[in-house]
Design a protein around this motif. Structure first.
Motif, mmCIF file in Angstrom:
data_model
loop_
_atom_site.group_PDB
_atom_site.id
_atom_site.type_symbol
_atom_site.label_atom_id
_atom_site.label_comp_id
_atom_site.label_asym_id
_atom_site.label_seq_id
_atom_site.Cartn_x
_atom_site.Cartn_y
_atom_site.Cartn_z
ATOM 1 N N ARG A 80 -11.348 9.794 16.602
ATOM 2 C CA ARG A 80 -11.373 10.794 15.516
ATOM 3 C C ARG A 80 -12.575 10.584 14.608
ATOM 4 N N TRP B 147 -6.049 17.029 8.305
ATOM 5 C CA TRP B 147 -5.624 17.262 9.681
ATOM 6 C C TRP B 147 -4.559 18.356 9.766
ATOM 7 N N GLN C 72 -7.322 12.368 4.667
ATOM 8 C CA GLN C 72 -7.634 12.682 6.061
ATOM 9 C C GLN C 72 -6.410 13.307 6.748
ATOM 10 N N ASP D 164 -5.446 4.872 2.034
ATOM 11 C CA ASP D 164 -6.782 5.462 1.988
ATOM 12 C C ASP D 164 -6.977 6.555 3.031
ATOM 13 N N ARG D 165 -5.945 6.863 3.827
ATOM 14 C CA ARG D 165 -6.063 7.928 4.811
ATOM 15 C C ARG D 165 -5.260 9.177 4.438
ATOM 16 N N TYR E 119 0.821 -1.222 0.000
ATOM 17 C CA TYR E 119 0.000 0.000 0.000
ATOM 18 C C TYR E 119 0.852 1.268 0.000
ATOM 19 N N PHE F 174 3.365 1.129 13.292
ATOM 20 C CA PHE F 174 3.370 -0.337 13.296
ATOM 21 C C PHE F 174 3.158 -0.909 11.906
ATOM 22 N N TYR G 228 -3.482 2.772 18.311
ATOM 23 C CA TYR G 228 -3.860 3.540 17.110
ATOM 24 C C TYR G 228 -5.354 3.439 16.859
ATOM 25 N N ASP H 254 -14.001 2.791 6.327
ATOM 26 C CA ASP H 254 -13.556 3.794 5.352
ATOM 27 C C ASP H 254 -13.712 3.318 3.910
ATOM 28 N N ARG H 255 -14.248 2.126 3.707
ATOM 29 C CA ARG H 255 -14.467 1.643 2.342
ATOM 30 C C ARG H 255 -15.942 1.594 1.950
ATOM 31 N N GLU I 235 -0.110 13.226 15.297
ATOM 32 C CA GLU I 235 -1.209 12.367 14.842
ATOM 33 C C GLU I 235 -0.704 11.444 13.746
ATOM 34 N N ILE I 236 -1.099 10.177 13.800
ATOM 35 C CA ILE I 236 -0.718 9.249 12.743
ATOM 36 C C ILE I 236 -1.970 8.705 12.053
ATOM 37 N N PHE I 237 -1.819 8.470 10.762
ATOM 38 C CA PHE I 237 -2.914 7.989 9.911
ATOM 39 C C PHE I 237 -2.351 6.852 9.072
ATOM 40 N N TRP I 238 -2.943 5.678 9.214
ATOM 41 C CA TRP I 238 -2.395 4.460 8.619
ATOM 42 C C TRP I 238 -3.108 4.106 7.331
ATOM 43 N N VAL J 98 0.222 -1.858 20.191
ATOM 44 C CA VAL J 98 0.554 -0.611 19.496
ATOM 45 C C VAL J 98 -0.498 -0.313 18.430
#
Lengths: 204, 204
Positions: B74, A198, A194, A190-191, A18, A173, B67, B190-191, A184-187, B63
Motif C-alpha cells: 500500500r 481508505w 489512512q 498513527d494510521r 496506543y 495481532f 500485515y 510513517d514518523r 483492509e486493516i491498519f495498525w 501474522v
C-alpha cells in the motif's frame, strides 16, 4: 446500519496504550469525514499467549517499551490528553471489555469506552476496580447493576470470546486496529487518517 | 556540518522493509523543509540476536509479517515506488552497509543507499550479489575496486560495528529510525514528518 455512511471498524483493547489516543479521537475525526465508527472491543491477552508471550511486548522488550512510553507522552502532549503510566502495566481489561460489549454500539459503548480510557491513562484508574467502573457507568447515565449483570451473562462472556476469535480471523495481532468492511486493516493510532481515507475512497 | 540547517539522523538497515520508502523519500522531504539528513547505516542483526531472535520479527510472527507485506504494498503504491518481495527475506545487508559507510556522507552515501534500496525492493536484487553492488557503484560514478577495498578495511568494518553500538546506545531497536541531535527518536517510515517537525521546532 441504516445510513449510507462508509464504515470503519475500531478494534481496541483497554490495556493497549496506543488505543487510548485512538479511542479519544476516532469518533470526531471519522465524523468530520462522514465515516461511521463501529466499536469492537477484544482481548489481546489470548492472542499474545498463543505466541508464547506472558505479558505486553513492551514489557518483554524493555528498549522498545522505553520508546513507547516516550512516544505516548509526545502523542498525548500533541493531542492535549492527560497521560499517566498505568501501574501495573498492562492493566487487566477483561471486565471493562465485557461492560463495553454489554452496551449498545449506538454511542453508549463509545462514550463508556472513552471514559474508561480517560480514567485509566489520564488519571491512573485501576481497571480491576469494580466500583470505579460502576462510577463511570453512573456518570454515563446507566444503571450499574443492570450493566454489570449483562456483562456477566453468558451471552456477553461468549460474545467477547467471539470478538477475539473474529480479530484473529481478521489477521489482527495488536491494537488499535482500524478495519474496513472490505477487509483492509491498519495498525496503530498513527494510521487512523489512512484508514479513513481508505474507506472513503472505496465508497466513492 | 558548516551550515546552520537543523539536522535529522536517518538510521537505516538495508534488510529493513520500511527503510525502503524512508530512504527513497527522506532527502527530498527534509530538503523541502530546510533540514539536513545524516545517513547512518547500521545492522539490526546483532540487535535482534541479543534479544534471542534468529530472524526478522516479521518471519518470527507470521501474522504480523502478512500485515507488513500488505502495508508495504500500500505504501509503495501510494508513493509510486516499485515493490517486489525480497527472496530470501531478510536479505543480508552487511556488504551493502559497509559500502555505504565507505562513501562520504556528502550525497554519495545517500545516492548509493537509495540505489541499493531501489534495486533490492524495486527490482529483486540479492544484496549478497557483489557484482550487482559493483554495478550500482559504477552507475553512481565510483570506482568499484576502490570502494570495495575501503569497505573491507578495518576502519570501515570497525566503523560499522561502532554504528550498531551507537544505535544501541541511542535506544534504537528497529529501522528506520529518525533521530534528532537532542536525542529524540522516531520509529518508522510513517514518523518522518513528525521527526522533521521536531528538529524544526527545536531550532526555532
Amino acid at each position: 446500519m441504516t445510513d449510507d455512511h462508509p464504515v470503519v471498524e475500531f478494534w481496541y483493547e483497554f490495556a493497549s496504550t496506543y488505543s487510548y489516543p485512538a479511542a479519544m479521537r476516532v469518533e470526531a475525526r471519522a465524523a468530520a469525514r462522514g465515516v461511521t465508527v463501529r466499536w469492537q472491543p477484544f482481548l489481546l491477552g489470548p492472542i499474545f499467549r498463543a505466541q508464547g508471550w506472558d505479558s505486553s511486548p513492551f514489557n518483554l522488550q524493555p528498549v522498545k517499551g522505553a520508546y513507547m512510553w516516550r512516544d505516548m507522552a509526545r502523542i498525548c502532549d500533541a493531542e492535549g490528553l492527560s497521560f499517566v503510566r498505568p501501574d501495573p502495566f498492562p492493566q487487566n481489561g477483561l471486565q471493562a471489555a465485557r461492560l463495553a460489549l454489554a452496551l449498545p454500539d449506538d454511542g453508549a459503548r463509545a462514550a463508556f469506552s472513552r471514559a474508561v480510557y480517560a480514567a485509566e491513562f489520564g488519571a491512573g484508574m485501576d481497571l480491576t476496580d469494580g466500583s470505579a467502573l460502576s462510577a463511570l457507568l453512573t456518570e454515563q447515565g446507566h444503571d450499574p447493576d443492570q450493566i454489570w449483570a449483562a456483562a456477566q451473562s453468558d451471552a456477553v462472556k461468549s460474545g467477547l470470546r467471539a470478538q477475539t476469535e473474529a480479530a484473529v480471523a481478521h489477521g489482527i495481532f495488536g491494537a488499535p486496529m482500524f478495519r474496513s468492511e472490505d477487509g483492509e486493516i491498519f495498525w496503530g493510532y498513527d494510521r487512523l487518517d489512512q484508514a479513513l481515507e481508505w474507506v472513503l475512497t472505496r465508497n466513492r
